[in-house]
Design an enzyme around this catalytic site. Structure first.
Site, PDB file in Angstrom:
ATOM      1  N   CYS A   1      -6.674   5.691  -5.474  1.00  0.00           N
ATOM      2  CA  CYS A   1      -5.575   6.011  -6.391  1.00  0.00           C
ATOM      3  C   CYS A   1      -5.822   5.348  -7.746  1.00  0.00           C
ATOM      4  O   CYS A   1      -5.683   4.131  -7.891  1.00  0.00           O
ATOM      5  CB  CYS A   1      -4.244   5.537  -5.788  1.00  0.00           C
ATOM      6  SG  CYS A   1      -2.851   5.673  -6.914  1.00  0.00           S
TER       7      CYS A   1
ATOM      8  N   CYS B   1      -2.848   3.646  -9.415  1.00  0.00           N
ATOM      9  CA  CYS B   1      -2.539   2.339  -8.809  1.00  0.00           C
ATOM     10  C   CYS B   1      -3.562   1.282  -9.223  1.00  0.00           C
ATOM     11  O   CYS B   1      -3.198   0.155  -9.538  1.00  0.00           O
ATOM     12  CB  CYS B   1      -2.552   2.431  -7.281  1.00  0.00           C
ATOM     13  SG  CYS B   1      -1.762   3.885  -6.602  1.00  0.00           S
ATOM     14  N   ASP B   2      -4.844   1.618  -9.194  1.00  0.00           N
ATOM     15  CA  ASP B   2      -5.881   0.586  -9.308  1.00  0.00           C
ATOM     16  C   ASP B   2      -6.821   0.727 -10.507  1.00  0.00           C
ATOM     17  O   ASP B   2      -7.677  -0.138 -10.719  1.00  0.00           O
ATOM     18  CB  ASP B   2      -6.720   0.561  -8.016  1.00  0.00           C
ATOM     19  CG  ASP B   2      -5.853   0.273  -6.791  1.00  0.00           C
ATOM     20  OD1 ASP B   2      -4.991  -0.618  -6.891  1.00  0.00           O
ATOM     21  OD2 ASP B   2      -6.019   0.932  -5.757  1.00  0.00           O
TER      22      ASP B   2
END
Ligand code: NAP
Length: 303
Positions: free
Chosen positions: A131, A134-135
């Site tokens: 993701c 997200c990261d």
């Protein structure tokens, strides 16, 4: 008979549990084998409102679970193998037996597909991710690789190009499956390079973090190594909906078809990543869990 049985204990299921418990409905949450869902596999969640310093995925789940318990939610272990209509409610079958509920909220999430290599597990969340939203932020000023050729791979690459100095998409064919508009955006981005007809054979690292990938050219079987700080897998997600059989309507990939969390079966609601194949964000799953809880509550009042 239970009022509401919530299947799944990720952030969607736990948010539904908080709302239903606070409404005095004492919901029963059947946790599933991957208790806590995908957030248990992430490190810092930095884009969930109210946590400017970030919060660890597992810590977030633990807090939400405690919050649901505080208001009276109850938890049962085990995986659900079957759900069926029974009288005015539903029978939910687990390895430990059967529970019955007047309404059911399905929040079983989805699992990111992986390439199936040991090295993926070794460097999971330490350079191997699924993701970018997200990261991706952790790779500011670094070089990354994205695997896949669908809309997710395009979207992930475009997002990563805002942070990384170089993004290389590695795709197994010589054509993307993604929509034309997304392909055009990717091709117009000078930070993004494309490696066609290639697969990632191995993820290599120094024991702590990813340092390179081993690549195979599927046309000539040639092997090469490319330096990279991270590998983002964007090869699709599998919704965890197999246990439902034909009970509710699913799309051809197995995601539940739901309108405002209502499935086609009155009394069965669905929330989170088992429905959403586009956004797949914790905040969206939490919002969806809230919506399913309120809709289920309304259903109980009127049925
Ligand atoms: P997808 O469309 O199924 O694409 C998966 C990609 O990964 C394909 O290019 C596939 O290659 C490749 N792949 C699959 N298994 C692989 C393996 N083992 N090794 C190497 N490559 C592999 O999945 P998605 O991109 O996650 O999209 C899912 C759905 O959500 C689609 O309907 C998509 O349109 C939608 N979506 C929409 C948006 C948007 O509109 N903004 C954003 C994200 C997703 P092949 O092409 O060779 O099969």
């Amino acid at each position: 008979m239970e009022n509401i049985v919530i299947i799944g204990s990720g952030i969607a299921g736990l948010t539904a549990a908080i709302y239903n418990a606070r409404a005095g409905l004492k919901p029963l949450v059947v946790s599933g084998k991957d208790e806590g869902g995908q957030l248990m596999l992430t490190t810092a969640v930095e884009n969930f409102p109210c946590f400017p310093e970030g919060i660890n995925g597992p810590e977030m789940i633990s807090k939400a679970r405690g919050q649901a318990k505080k208001f009276g939610a109850r938890f049962a272990d085990g995986n659900v193998s079957k759900v069926e209509k029974k009288g005015n409610g539903f029978a939910v079958e687990t390895e430990d037996g059967k529970v019955e509920g007047k309404a059911v909220i399905i929040a079983t999430g989805a699992s990111a597909k992986t390439l199936g290599m040991e090295s993926e597990k070794k460097y999971w969340a330490r350079g191997v991710h699924t993701c970018a939203v997200c990261d991706g932020y952790f790779y500011n000023g670094k070089e990354v690789v994205v695997v896949g050729g669908g809309d997710s791979a395009m979207e992930e690459s475009l997002f990563l190009a805002k942070h990384a100095t170089k993004v290389t998409i590695i795709h197994r064919r010589d054509k993307f499956r993604a929509s034309k508009i997304m392909q055009d955006r990717v091709k117009a981005n000078t930070k993004i390079k494309i490696l066609w007809n290639s697969t990632v054979e191995d993820v290599l690292g120094d024991g702590k973090k990813v340092t390179s990938v081993k690549i195979k050219n599927v046309k000539n079987n040639g092997s090469s190594k490319m330096k990279t700080d991270a590998v983002f897998l964007a090869i699709g997600h599998i919704p965890n909906t197999k246990f439902l059989g034909n009970l509710v309507e699913l799309d051809k990939q197995g995601f539940i078809k739901a309108t405002n969390t209502h499935t086609n079966v009155p009394g069965i609601f669905a929330a989170g990543d088992c429905v959403d194949k586009i956004y797949r964000q914790a905040v969206m799953a939490a919002g969806d869990g809230c919506r399913a809880a309120i809709e289920a509550e309304k259903y109980l009042e009127t049925s």
